[in-house]
Design a protein around this motif. Structure first.
Motif, PDB file in Angstrom:
ATOM      1  N   PHE A   1     -34.866  25.459 -39.448  1.00  0.00           N
ATOM      2  CA  PHE A   1     -35.159  26.247 -38.254  1.00  0.00           C
ATOM      3  C   PHE A   1     -33.858  26.816 -37.735  1.00  0.00           C
ATOM      4  CE2 PHE A   1     -35.576  26.761 -33.654  1.00  0.00           C
ATOM      5  CZ  PHE A   1     -36.625  27.647 -33.633  1.00  0.00           C
TER       6      PHE A   1
ATOM      7  N   ASP B   1     -35.234  32.322 -34.556  1.00  0.00           N
ATOM      8  CA  ASP B   1     -35.925  32.868 -35.714  1.00  0.00           C
ATOM      9  C   ASP B   1     -37.425  32.874 -35.440  1.00  0.00           C
ATOM     10  OD1 ASP B   1     -36.845  33.651 -38.157  1.00  0.00           O
ATOM     11  OD2 ASP B   1     -35.921  32.028 -39.284  1.00  0.00           O
TER      12      ASP B   1
ATOM     13  N   SER C   1     -39.847  31.712 -38.274  1.00  0.00           N
ATOM     14  CA  SER C   1     -39.952  30.265 -38.436  1.00  0.00           C
ATOM     15  C   SER C   1     -40.871  29.665 -37.387  1.00  0.00           C
ATOM     16  CB  SER C   1     -38.574  29.604 -38.336  1.00  0.00           C
ATOM     17  OG  SER C   1     -37.763  29.975 -39.407  1.00  0.00           O
TER      18      SER C   1
END
Length: 68
Positions: free
Chosen positions: A12, A16, A19
């Motif tokens: 992670f 992001d 994600s």
């Protein structure tokens, strides 16, 4: 307290979005949506115990209405 089981590690990167969306998509089967309950308006006579500080009331009173 519930013990969490970790089945693996997922990389992670902070910020992001892809994600985060992937994590959410994997969790969907674990979430149960409650049955939809009809909401009804509450009569003003049942609303009590709410107090607003004078400074906050003046601030809100001085704000323009939404969309102005």
């Amino acid at each position: 307290m519930t013990k969490l089981k970790v089945h693996g590690t997922a990389p992670f990167e902070e910020g992001d979005l892809a994600s985060l969306r992937g994590d959410c998509a994997r969790m969907v089967p674990h979430w149960a949506a409650p049955e939809r309950a009809a909401s009804r308006p509450v009569p003003p006579s049942l609303i009590h115990g709410v107090s607003v500080p004078a400074a906050s009331a003046r601030l809100l009173d001085a704000m323009s209405e939404y969309g102005d």
